[in-house]
Design an enzyme around this catalytic site. Structure first.
Site, mmCIF file in Angstrom:
data_model
loop_
_atom_site.group_PDB
_atom_site.id
_atom_site.type_symbol
_atom_site.label_atom_id
_atom_site.label_comp_id
_atom_site.label_asym_id
_atom_site.label_seq_id
_atom_site.Cartn_x
_atom_site.Cartn_y
_atom_site.Cartn_z
ATOM 1 N N GLY A 89 0.828 -1.210 0.000
ATOM 2 C CA GLY A 89 0.000 0.000 0.000
ATOM 3 C C GLY A 89 0.857 1.252 0.000
ATOM 4 N N ASP A 90 0.196 2.387 -0.157
ATOM 5 C CA ASP A 90 0.861 3.700 -0.139
ATOM 6 C C ASP A 90 1.906 3.857 -1.235
ATOM 7 O OD1 ASP A 90 -0.565 4.339 2.207
ATOM 8 O OD2 ASP A 90 0.941 3.329 3.427
ATOM 9 N N LYS A 117 -0.538 5.487 -5.740
ATOM 10 C CA LYS A 117 -1.464 5.128 -6.826
ATOM 11 C C LYS A 117 -2.254 6.333 -7.325
ATOM 12 C CE LYS A 117 -3.198 1.827 -4.066
ATOM 13 N NZ LYS A 117 -2.161 1.556 -3.107
ATOM 14 N N ASN A 145 -9.844 3.017 4.798
ATOM 15 C CA ASN A 145 -8.471 2.705 5.216
ATOM 16 C C ASN A 145 -7.492 3.204 4.152
ATOM 17 O OD1 ASN A 145 -9.581 0.796 3.484
ATOM 18 N ND2 ASN A 145 -8.604 -0.958 4.445
ATOM 19 N N GLY A 187 -5.872 5.804 1.405
ATOM 20 C CA GLY A 187 -5.671 7.247 1.303
ATOM 21 C C GLY A 187 -4.919 7.534 0.028
ATOM 22 N N HIS A 188 -5.550 8.227 -0.884
ATOM 23 C CA HIS A 188 -4.888 8.587 -2.138
ATOM 24 C C HIS A 188 -4.680 10.087 -2.150
ATOM 25 C CE1 HIS A 188 -6.663 4.833 -4.308
ATOM 26 N NE2 HIS A 188 -5.693 4.541 -3.476
ATOM 27 N N GLN A 235 -4.905 -0.222 -1.062
ATOM 28 C CA GLN A 235 -3.872 -1.020 -0.386
ATOM 29 C C GLN A 235 -2.937 -1.651 -1.426
ATOM 30 O OE1 GLN A 235 -7.395 -1.806 0.895
ATOM 31 N NE2 GLN A 235 -7.003 0.127 1.888
ATOM 32 N N ARG A 285 0.333 7.992 10.624
ATOM 33 C CA ARG A 285 1.396 7.198 11.273
ATOM 34 C C ARG A 285 2.655 7.202 10.416
ATOM 35 N NH1 ARG A 285 -1.298 1.368 12.213
ATOM 36 N NH2 ARG A 285 -2.196 1.849 10.199
ATOM 37 N N LYS A 289 8.302 7.796 -6.937
ATOM 38 C CA LYS A 289 9.237 8.365 -5.961
ATOM 39 C C LYS A 289 10.717 8.062 -6.231
ATOM 40 C CE LYS A 289 6.476 9.388 -1.974
ATOM 41 N NZ LYS A 289 6.288 9.222 -0.548
HETATM 42 P P1 IMP Z 1 -7.121 -2.311 8.054
HETATM 43 O O1 IMP Z 1 -7.203 -2.329 6.560
HETATM 44 O O2 IMP Z 1 -7.490 -0.985 8.647
HETATM 45 O O3 IMP Z 1 -7.859 -3.453 8.668
HETATM 46 O O4 IMP Z 1 -5.577 -2.520 8.452
HETATM 47 C C1 IMP Z 1 -4.905 -3.754 8.207
HETATM 48 C C2 IMP Z 1 -3.464 -3.507 7.778
HETATM 49 O O5 IMP Z 1 -3.457 -2.931 6.496
HETATM 50 C C3 IMP Z 1 -2.701 -2.544 8.676
HETATM 51 O O6 IMP Z 1 -1.339 -2.950 8.714
HETATM 52 C C4 IMP Z 1 -2.813 -1.216 7.957
HETATM 53 O O7 IMP Z 1 -1.766 -0.330 8.272
HETATM 54 C C5 IMP Z 1 -2.733 -1.693 6.519
HETATM 55 N N1 IMP Z 1 -3.407 -0.793 5.584
HETATM 56 C C6 IMP Z 1 -4.723 -0.654 5.389
HETATM 57 N N2 IMP Z 1 -4.976 0.251 4.440
HETATM 58 C C7 IMP Z 1 -3.795 0.697 3.997
HETATM 59 C C8 IMP Z 1 -3.399 1.612 2.973
HETATM 60 O O8 IMP Z 1 -4.199 2.214 2.254
HETATM 61 N N3 IMP Z 1 -2.072 1.777 2.824
HETATM 62 C C9 IMP Z 1 -1.148 1.122 3.558
HETATM 63 N N4 IMP Z 1 -1.477 0.233 4.507
HETATM 64 C C10 IMP Z 1 -2.784 0.025 4.731
#
Ligand code: IMP
Length: 448
Positions: free
Chosen positions: A12-13, A16, A38, A40-41, A220, A301, A329
């Site tokens: 993720g991150d 995208k 969850n 973030g773009h 993600q 975070r 990047k």
């Molecule tokens: P959840 O998706 O909130 O249940 O988190 C589960 C795991 O996925 C955790 O380690 C989060 O930090 C990670 N995670 C969820 N969404 C993202 C994202 O968009 N980018 C990066 N990590 C993510």
């Protein structure tokens, strides 16, 4: 006709948002097919930074219709904040006009957020994603299509709040859900979004059969996939290509291209093993965090940082069959004396070329690196000049210095996938596309 899938190739991150923004300019539909807020773009236009969590990144292409698809879990309150922010920026209210919520998507309620707050293992984003999916799998969750059927059913509401309270108590959360509040919440959701809730699968199918270009945008990344990722330190949905069409409500035969987005290095937020991880306190790891501004878009975070992990990238390509990679990047690595690529793992004296299945084994893996010469740091505007030069002179990656180009070619060779675009800064203009590739800068017509 063609659907294009765009996916995170790491944890993720990967950045995208910018790539999706570029492709959405050439599409008439942008569809999110899994996850929720969850994600973030971030999309940057000059001085304006737009942070999106649920609204598809296609929002800034004003001709593009948007779908929050069947496979998503959606927080209606967060969506309202995002829509208000977009309205402030653009003056537009797209809901019901070009933004549609699938009837089949699940509703994230305050209960889900509260339940998620008890997580001590995974390091979730705390947005209620896992609990909302869990309710769906248990077949007790509420989808947008269901709200009208349950909102006046007092017995259902009382039983549901009782179930929720039992579950909150079981994980030591003190707050409780009152059925009257649940009813009011559902009434508000219905009122707020009734014009936007649609059978979106039918709409996307119609668009595809009509020959329109549809962008299916993932959230993600492959390594956070519930089935194929670094379980249990994963998210709760299938983040891979296989779910792109299913979560949008159309069949996989529509997909023509699938792009994986990867940083030129690696980051991860939350818990879980990360073989090529570096220290955030010193050296290259600190450099990546600082120069790359590696803080989560959703939670703020700090992200963990490390060298590019080819083992993870190959795994991700096995699952998704990328037709091209977008490397983001690259600029962040400028100023490092040397750049490493993790090309394999060593575990208890054995060499591994693929990821082990369990996180316990993965945590024991030591990275095997090959080392490349670094390249000089450049300012944001110098990178933009380089990108624009490549565009104007149509030189593609020829605009890069020798050491940069060698790094790119090596990644392509190791991953077995061509790189089609390289991100060299947050700005929309700061990317260098391969010659005749799909990622040339969008024409600015109809763009916010
Ligand atoms: P959840 O998706 O909130 O249940 O988190 C589960 C795991 O996925 C955790 O380690 C989060 O930090 C990670 N995670 C969820 N969404 C993202 C994202 O968009 N980018 C990066 N990590 C993510």
């Amino acid at each position: 006709m063609p659907a294009t899938v765009i996916l995170g190739a790491q944890w993720g991150d990967e950045g995208k948002g910018k790539a999706i923004d570029q492709l959405a300019a050439k599409s008439t539909w942008a569809v999110r097919f899994q996850g929720g807020n969850n994600a973030g773009h971030t999309v940057v236009y000059g001085d304006t930074t737009l942070k999106l969590h649920q609204i598809p990144s296609g929002v800034s292409s004003l001709h593009c219709s948007m779908v929050l698809g069947d496979g998503m879990v959606i927080d209606p309150w967060v969506l309202e904040e995002e829509l208000d922010r977009w309205h402030e920026l653009s003056g537009e209210r797209p809901e019901g006009k070009r933004l549609f919520i699938s009837e089949r998507a699940s509703v994230i309620l305050p209960f889900h957020r509260l339940y998620d707050s008890a997580d001590k293992v995974v390091g979730t984003t705390g947005r209620g994603i896992g609990p909302a999916y869990r309710d769906r799998i248990e077949r007790v969750g509420i989808r947008f299509a269901d709200i009208a059927n349950v909102v006046d059913d007092v017995e259902y509401l009382q039983n549901t709040s009782k179930r929720m309270n039992g579950q909150l108590e079981s994980v030591g959360v003190d707050s409780r859900i009152e059925w009257e509040k649940l009813q009011n919440d559902l009434k508000w959701i219905l009122e707020r979004y009734s014009k936007s809730i649609k059978p979106t699968g039918l709409m996307v199918d119609f668009a595809l059969r009509n020959g329109e270009d549809v962008l299916l945008e993932g959230a993600q990344g492959a390594m956070l996939d519930i089935d194929q990722g670094t379980y249990p330190y994963v998210t709760s949905s299938v983040t891979c290509r296989a779910n792109a069409t299913h979560g949008a409500g159309v069949h996989p035969g529509h997909v023509e291209q699938c792009f994986g987005i990867t940083k030129a290095y690696t980051t991860r937020v939350g818990n879980g093993p990360f073989p090529s991880e570096l220290s955030l306190e010193k050296g290259a790891g600190m450099h990546m965090a600082k120069i790359g501004n590696e803080f989560g878009t959703t939670t703020g975070r700090p992200r963990r940082t490390g060298w590019l992990d080819i083992v993870a990238l190959k795994e991700s390509n096995r699952l998704n069959g990328y037709t091209g990679l977008v490397l983001t990047k690259l600029d962040v690595l400028g100023g490092l004396d040397e750049i490493k690529i993790c090309i394999g793992y060593e575990i208890e004296g054995k060499l591994l070329q693929m990821m082990p299945t369990t996180s316990i084994e993965l945590a024991k893996c030591k990275p095997i690196y090959e080392t490349h010469p670094g390249f000089e740091a450049m300012t944001e505007s110098e990178w933009i000049v380089m990108a624009n030069k490549s565009r104007v002179e149509n030189t593609g990656f020829g605009a890069l210095t020798k050491d940069m180009l060698n790094y790119i070619r090596r990644i392509e060779k190791l991953a077995g996938v061509p790189i089609v675009s390289i991100g060299v800064g947050p700005d929309r203009e700061a990317s260098i596309a391969s010659i005749n590739g799909p990622f040339d800068l969008p024409e600015n017509k109809e763009m916010f």
